[in-house]
Design an enzyme around this catalytic site. Structure first.
Site, PDB file in Angstrom:
ATOM      1  N   THR A 133       2.222  -1.467  -9.299  1.00  0.00           N
ATOM      2  CA  THR A 133       2.477  -0.031  -9.268  1.00  0.00           C
ATOM      3  C   THR A 133       3.260   0.452 -10.479  1.00  0.00           C
ATOM      4  OG1 THR A 133       3.660   1.667  -8.016  1.00  0.00           O
ATOM      5  CG2 THR A 133       4.540  -0.546  -7.875  1.00  0.00           C
ATOM      6  N   ASP A 134       3.124   1.744 -10.756  1.00  0.00           N
ATOM      7  CA  ASP A 134       3.917   2.335 -11.843  1.00  0.00           C
ATOM      8  C   ASP A 134       5.398   2.420 -11.476  1.00  0.00           C
ATOM      9  OD1 ASP A 134       3.748   4.393  -9.948  1.00  0.00           O
ATOM     10  OD2 ASP A 134       2.819   5.842 -11.296  1.00  0.00           O
ATOM     11  N   GLU A 135       5.716   2.278 -10.172  1.00  0.00           N
ATOM     12  CA  GLU A 135       7.116   2.440  -9.744  1.00  0.00           C
ATOM     13  C   GLU A 135       8.026   1.363 -10.332  1.00  0.00           C
ATOM     14  OE1 GLU A 135       7.877   3.488  -5.750  1.00  0.00           O
ATOM     15  OE2 GLU A 135       6.058   4.663  -5.576  1.00  0.00           O
ATOM     16  N   TYR A 159      11.142  -1.193  -2.383  1.00  0.00           N
ATOM     17  CA  TYR A 159       9.701  -1.426  -2.592  1.00  0.00           C
ATOM     18  C   TYR A 159       9.418  -1.741  -4.052  1.00  0.00           C
ATOM     19  CZ  TYR A 159       4.873  -0.170  -3.726  1.00  0.00           C
ATOM     20  OH  TYR A 159       3.594  -0.181  -4.238  1.00  0.00           O
ATOM     21  N   LYS A 163       7.966  -5.192  -5.837  1.00  0.00           N
ATOM     22  CA  LYS A 163       6.745  -5.256  -6.652  1.00  0.00           C
ATOM     23  C   LYS A 163       7.090  -5.760  -8.060  1.00  0.00           C
ATOM     24  CE  LYS A 163       3.068  -4.105  -5.646  1.00  0.00           C
ATOM     25  NZ  LYS A 163       1.947  -4.796  -4.935  1.00  0.00           N
TER      26      LYS A 163
HETATM   27  P1  NAD Z   1      -1.645  -0.274   2.408  1.00  0.00           P
HETATM   28  O1  NAD Z   1      -0.250  -0.320   2.958  1.00  0.00           O
HETATM   29  O2  NAD Z   1      -2.560   0.800   2.846  1.00  0.00           O
HETATM   30  O3  NAD Z   1      -2.374  -1.668   2.703  1.00  0.00           O
HETATM   31  C1  NAD Z   1      -1.727  -2.903   2.548  1.00  0.00           C
HETATM   32  C2  NAD Z   1      -2.495  -3.932   3.383  1.00  0.00           C
HETATM   33  O4  NAD Z   1      -1.824  -5.192   3.212  1.00  0.00           O
HETATM   34  C3  NAD Z   1      -2.528  -3.627   4.889  1.00  0.00           C
HETATM   35  O5  NAD Z   1      -3.837  -3.714   5.374  1.00  0.00           O
HETATM   36  C4  NAD Z   1      -1.631  -4.694   5.481  1.00  0.00           C
HETATM   37  O6  NAD Z   1      -2.015  -5.092   6.796  1.00  0.00           O
HETATM   38  C5  NAD Z   1      -1.788  -5.823   4.493  1.00  0.00           C
HETATM   39  N1  NAD Z   1      -0.642  -6.741   4.537  1.00  0.00           N
HETATM   40  C6  NAD Z   1       0.685  -6.426   4.570  1.00  0.00           C
HETATM   41  N2  NAD Z   1       1.426  -7.544   4.651  1.00  0.00           N
HETATM   42  C7  NAD Z   1       0.556  -8.586   4.647  1.00  0.00           C
HETATM   43  C8  NAD Z   1       0.727  -9.999   4.679  1.00  0.00           C
HETATM   44  N3  NAD Z   1       1.944 -10.561   4.740  1.00  0.00           N
HETATM   45  N4  NAD Z   1      -0.380 -10.777   4.647  1.00  0.00           N
HETATM   46  C9  NAD Z   1      -1.622 -10.225   4.593  1.00  0.00           C
HETATM   47  N5  NAD Z   1      -1.831  -8.890   4.567  1.00  0.00           N
HETATM   48  C10 NAD Z   1      -0.766  -8.084   4.580  1.00  0.00           C
HETATM   49  O7  NAD Z   1      -1.452  -0.277   0.838  1.00  0.00           O
HETATM   50  P2  NAD Z   1      -2.390   0.340  -0.288  1.00  0.00           P
HETATM   51  O8  NAD Z   1      -1.984   1.730  -0.554  1.00  0.00           O
HETATM   52  O9  NAD Z   1      -3.804   0.027   0.022  1.00  0.00           O
HETATM   53  O10 NAD Z   1      -1.908  -0.529  -1.541  1.00  0.00           O
HETATM   54  C11 NAD Z   1      -2.582  -1.715  -1.912  1.00  0.00           C
HETATM   55  C12 NAD Z   1      -1.849  -2.326  -3.100  1.00  0.00           C
HETATM   56  O11 NAD Z   1      -1.807  -1.393  -4.174  1.00  0.00           O
HETATM   57  C13 NAD Z   1      -0.401  -2.703  -2.791  1.00  0.00           C
HETATM   58  O12 NAD Z   1      -0.104  -3.913  -3.440  1.00  0.00           O
HETATM   59  C14 NAD Z   1       0.408  -1.557  -3.393  1.00  0.00           C
HETATM   60  O13 NAD Z   1       1.693  -2.000  -3.803  1.00  0.00           O
HETATM   61  C15 NAD Z   1      -0.456  -1.196  -4.589  1.00  0.00           C
HETATM   62  N6  NAD Z   1      -0.344   0.209  -5.017  1.00  0.00           N
HETATM   63  C16 NAD Z   1      -0.637   1.227  -4.156  1.00  0.00           C
HETATM   64  C17 NAD Z   1      -0.552   2.544  -4.613  1.00  0.00           C
HETATM   65  C18 NAD Z   1      -0.880   3.721  -3.734  1.00  0.00           C
HETATM   66  O14 NAD Z   1      -0.714   4.858  -4.174  1.00  0.00           O
HETATM   67  N7  NAD Z   1      -1.355   3.533  -2.512  1.00  0.00           N
HETATM   68  C19 NAD Z   1      -0.155   2.803  -5.920  1.00  0.00           C
HETATM   69  C20 NAD Z   1       0.179   1.734  -6.743  1.00  0.00           C
HETATM   70  C21 NAD Z   1       0.051   0.433  -6.298  1.00  0.00           C
HETATM   71  O1  TDX Z   2       6.998  13.464   3.821  1.00  0.00           O
HETATM   72  C1  TDX Z   2       7.025  13.302   2.576  1.00  0.00           C
HETATM   73  N1  TDX Z   2       7.545  14.296   1.815  1.00  0.00           N
HETATM   74  C2  TDX Z   2       7.653  14.210   0.454  1.00  0.00           C
HETATM   75  O2  TDX Z   2       8.133  15.137  -0.216  1.00  0.00           O
HETATM   76  C3  TDX Z   2       6.524  12.125   1.933  1.00  0.00           C
HETATM   77  C4  TDX Z   2       5.926  11.004   2.728  1.00  0.00           C
HETATM   78  C5  TDX Z   2       6.617  12.052   0.563  1.00  0.00           C
HETATM   79  N2  TDX Z   2       7.192  13.053  -0.161  1.00  0.00           N
HETATM   80  C6  TDX Z   2       7.267  12.924  -1.643  1.00  0.00           C
HETATM   81  C7  TDX Z   2       7.921  11.652  -2.141  1.00  0.00           C
HETATM   82  C8  TDX Z   2       7.201  11.410  -3.451  1.00  0.00           C
HETATM   83  O3  TDX Z   2       7.809  12.149  -4.488  1.00  0.00           O
HETATM   84  O4  TDX Z   2       5.920  12.883  -2.120  1.00  0.00           O
HETATM   85  C9  TDX Z   2       5.795  11.959  -3.220  1.00  0.00           C
HETATM   86  C10 TDX Z   2       4.764  10.904  -2.856  1.00  0.00           C
HETATM   87  O5  TDX Z   2       5.340  10.132  -1.805  1.00  0.00           O
HETATM   88  P1  TDX Z   2       4.565   8.867  -1.186  1.00  0.00           P
HETATM   89  O6  TDX Z   2       3.218   9.306  -0.721  1.00  0.00           O
HETATM   90  O7  TDX Z   2       5.481   8.217  -0.222  1.00  0.00           O
HETATM   91  O8  TDX Z   2       4.313   7.974  -2.480  1.00  0.00           O
HETATM   92  P2  TDX Z   2       5.330   7.352  -3.572  1.00  0.00           P
HETATM   93  O9  TDX Z   2       6.680   7.184  -3.031  1.00  0.00           O
HETATM   94  O10 TDX Z   2       5.183   8.143  -4.826  1.00  0.00           O
HETATM   95  O11 TDX Z   2       4.671   5.890  -3.735  1.00  0.00           O
HETATM   96  C11 TDX Z   2       3.237   5.752  -3.813  1.00  0.00           C
HETATM   97  O12 TDX Z   2       2.810   5.558  -5.111  1.00  0.00           O
HETATM   98  C12 TDX Z   2       3.106   4.318  -5.688  1.00  0.00           C
HETATM   99  C13 TDX Z   2       2.731   4.627  -2.904  1.00  0.00           C
HETATM  100  O13 TDX Z   2       3.196   4.835  -1.581  1.00  0.00           O
HETATM  101  C14 TDX Z   2       3.158   3.293  -3.421  1.00  0.00           C
HETATM  102  O14 TDX Z   2       2.589   2.247  -2.641  1.00  0.00           O
HETATM  103  C15 TDX Z   2       2.694   3.160  -4.811  1.00  0.00           C
HETATM  104  O15 TDX Z   2       3.133   1.957  -5.363  1.00  0.00           O
END
Ligand code: NAD
Ligand code: TDX
Length: 370
Positions: A133-135, A159, A163
């Site tokens: 992630t970019d975080e 988190y 990562k």
């Molecule tokens: P998500 O939370 O929707 O899915 C994660 C999945 O991993 C779930 O199905 C969960 O059951 C599984 N999981 C959790 N712990 C586990 C374990 N110990 N063993 C096996 N499976 C396990 O997440 P996502 O949004 O699909 O993100 C996928 C990947 O991309 C993650 O690594 C996340 O850090 C990264 N990522 C997500 C975002 C985003 O915006 N969603 C952005 C940047 C990076």
């Molecule tokens: O109820 C809310 N109100 C609100 O203002 C929630 C859930 C979020 N927010 C804000 C927080 C953030 O600035 O919205 C923005 C986006 O929040 P999230 O959807 O929780 O995402 P973020 O914290 O940016 O992280 C996401 O992007 C990077 C993903 O959840 C991560 O898994 C990924 O790595």
């Protein structure tokens, strides 16, 4: 033909990746491993599991014996590692699971892949993609340049720290043991099958149910929104054609502040209700059902501790080396996403039943309107 392990394949990005991979490389063998945490859902994969186009294993990536058995049985030549605890607010409320899965789970997979590939003599033509992630790069000021692959790591939430630790382990396995691995660091994904705890689906569903739309702080925090289909295309390009040991940033080029994102969702729902008479009887609690704007539900609430102000991604390297550019315009992608949630009420009702309600109480009951 490749034998592919996709971890976290029942999560949001994982499900989208499985479908994209299936469509692009129908002869590859896909094995999905997922612990089926609260964030997982198998609905969209059930037809593929039923007709044996993919294999699904319920299991934890920390289970070294299971991971080794899967590597020996399926002789993976590609690993797309997405399994993670992924929600920042949950990591603030309860960080331990993040260290367990994101750090120790990633370590277990790296160790297993290395040992299995060395034992089988297949390391030369194998590849391990770690999805991050970019975080990990921390937070940007309003006019700072976007994150580069060389930007320093400055994680601010448990988190992001977990990562970052996992990224460092991947790098160490490349440098120390010659593991053929790559890392991607992407911005905020959105699209179909995203868990309703995340900003965009949470706001869509709350608006439909006439619940407050809780914007943290003053809503000026900026995220770069990446459509999940663009992200999946980038992941497939990097795992096949990326240079081993390299990191590639993936971004959508769609920087928006949270206030604007929530406003766009409200306006799109207002328009949808105005043009589709079938919506008001289905969602009678939505303000748009009685001609009011969904914006009336916006509520500014207590901020997230350590809330990163801005993320922005410089994805030049991905475009230059692999010719991969994100193509989904944010307003179009958001409209498609809203339509998907309108069309998949059963899906999100199922996901938001049970334990999800306890999370909403825990995360939002202490937040007061500010
Ligand atoms: P998500 O939370 O929707 O899915 C994660 C999945 O991993 C779930 O199905 C969960 O059951 C599984 N999981 C959790 N712990 C586990 C374990 N110990 N063993 C096996 N499976 C396990 O997440 P996502 O949004 O699909 O993100 C996928 C990947 O991309 C993650 O690594 C996340 O850090 C990264 N990522 C997500 C975002 C985003 O915006 N969603 C952005 C940047 C990076
Ligand atoms: O109820 C809310 N109100 C609100 O203002 C929630 C859930 C979020 N927010 C804000 C927080 C953030 O600035 O919205 C923005 C986006 O929040 P999230 O959807 O929780 O995402 P973020 O914290 O940016 O992280 C996401 O992007 C990077 C993903 O959840 C991560 O898994 C990924 O790595």
């Amino acid at each position: 033909m490749q034998s592919v392990l996709i971890t976290g394949g029942a999560g949001f990005i994982g499900q989208n990746l499985v479908h994209a991979w299936r469509a692009a490389e129908p002869s590859d063998r896909l094995v999905i491993v997922d612990a089926m945490t609260y964030a997982a859902n198998l609905r969209s994969l059930e037809p593929l599991i039923a007709d044996r186009s993919i294999s699904f294993v319920k299991g934890d990536i920390k289970d070294a014996a299971l991971m080794r058995r899967l590597f020996d049985e399926h002789k993976f030549t590609r690993v797309a590692h997405l399994a993670a605890e992924s929600h920042v607010d949950r990591s603030i409320a309860d960080p331990e699971a993040f260290l367990q899965t994101n750090v120790l789970g990633t370590f277990t997979l790296l160790k297993t892949a290395l040992e299995a590939w060395l034992a089988a003599g297949t390391i030369e033509h194998s590849r391990f993609l770690h999805v991050s992630t970019d975080e990990v790069y921390g937070s940007l000021g309003p006019s700072d340049p976007a994150f580069l692959e060389s930007s320093p790591y400055r994680p601010n939430s448990p988190y992001a720290a977990s990562k970052a630790a996992s990224d460092h382990l991947v790098r160490a396995y490349v440098e120390t043991y010659g593991l053929p691995a790559l890392i991607t660091n992407c911005s905020n994904n959105y699209g179909s099958y995203q868990h309703p705890e995340k900003l965009i689906p949470l706001m869509i569903i709350h608006a439909l149910e006439g619940k407050p739309l809780p914007i943290y702080g003053d809503g000026s925090n900026v995220r770069d929104w990446l459509h999940v289909s663009d992200h999946c295309a980038a992941l497939m390009a990097v795992i096949e054609r990326g240079r081993l040991g390299e990191t590639y940033n993936v971004g959508g080029g769609n920087e928006r502040n949270n206030r604007d994102v929530v406003g766009l969702i409200c306006d799109a729902l207002d328009r949808a209700f105005a043009t589709d008479a079938s919506l008001a009887p289905r969602f009678p609690s939505c303000p748009a059902a009685s001609g009011k704007s969904c914006r009336s539900l916006i509520s500014f609430v207590t901020d997230r501790p350590g809330h990163d102000h801005r993320y922005a991604i410089d994805a030049t390297k991905l475009a230059r080396e692999l010719g991969n550019r994100c193509s989904v315009n944010f307003e179009d992608g958001l409209g498609q996403t809203i339509n998907w949630y309108l069309d998949h009420e059963d899906w999100w009702r199922e996901v938001t039943s049970g334990a999800y309600k306890a999370w909403i109480d825990k995360n939002y009951s202490f937040r007061i309107a500010v």
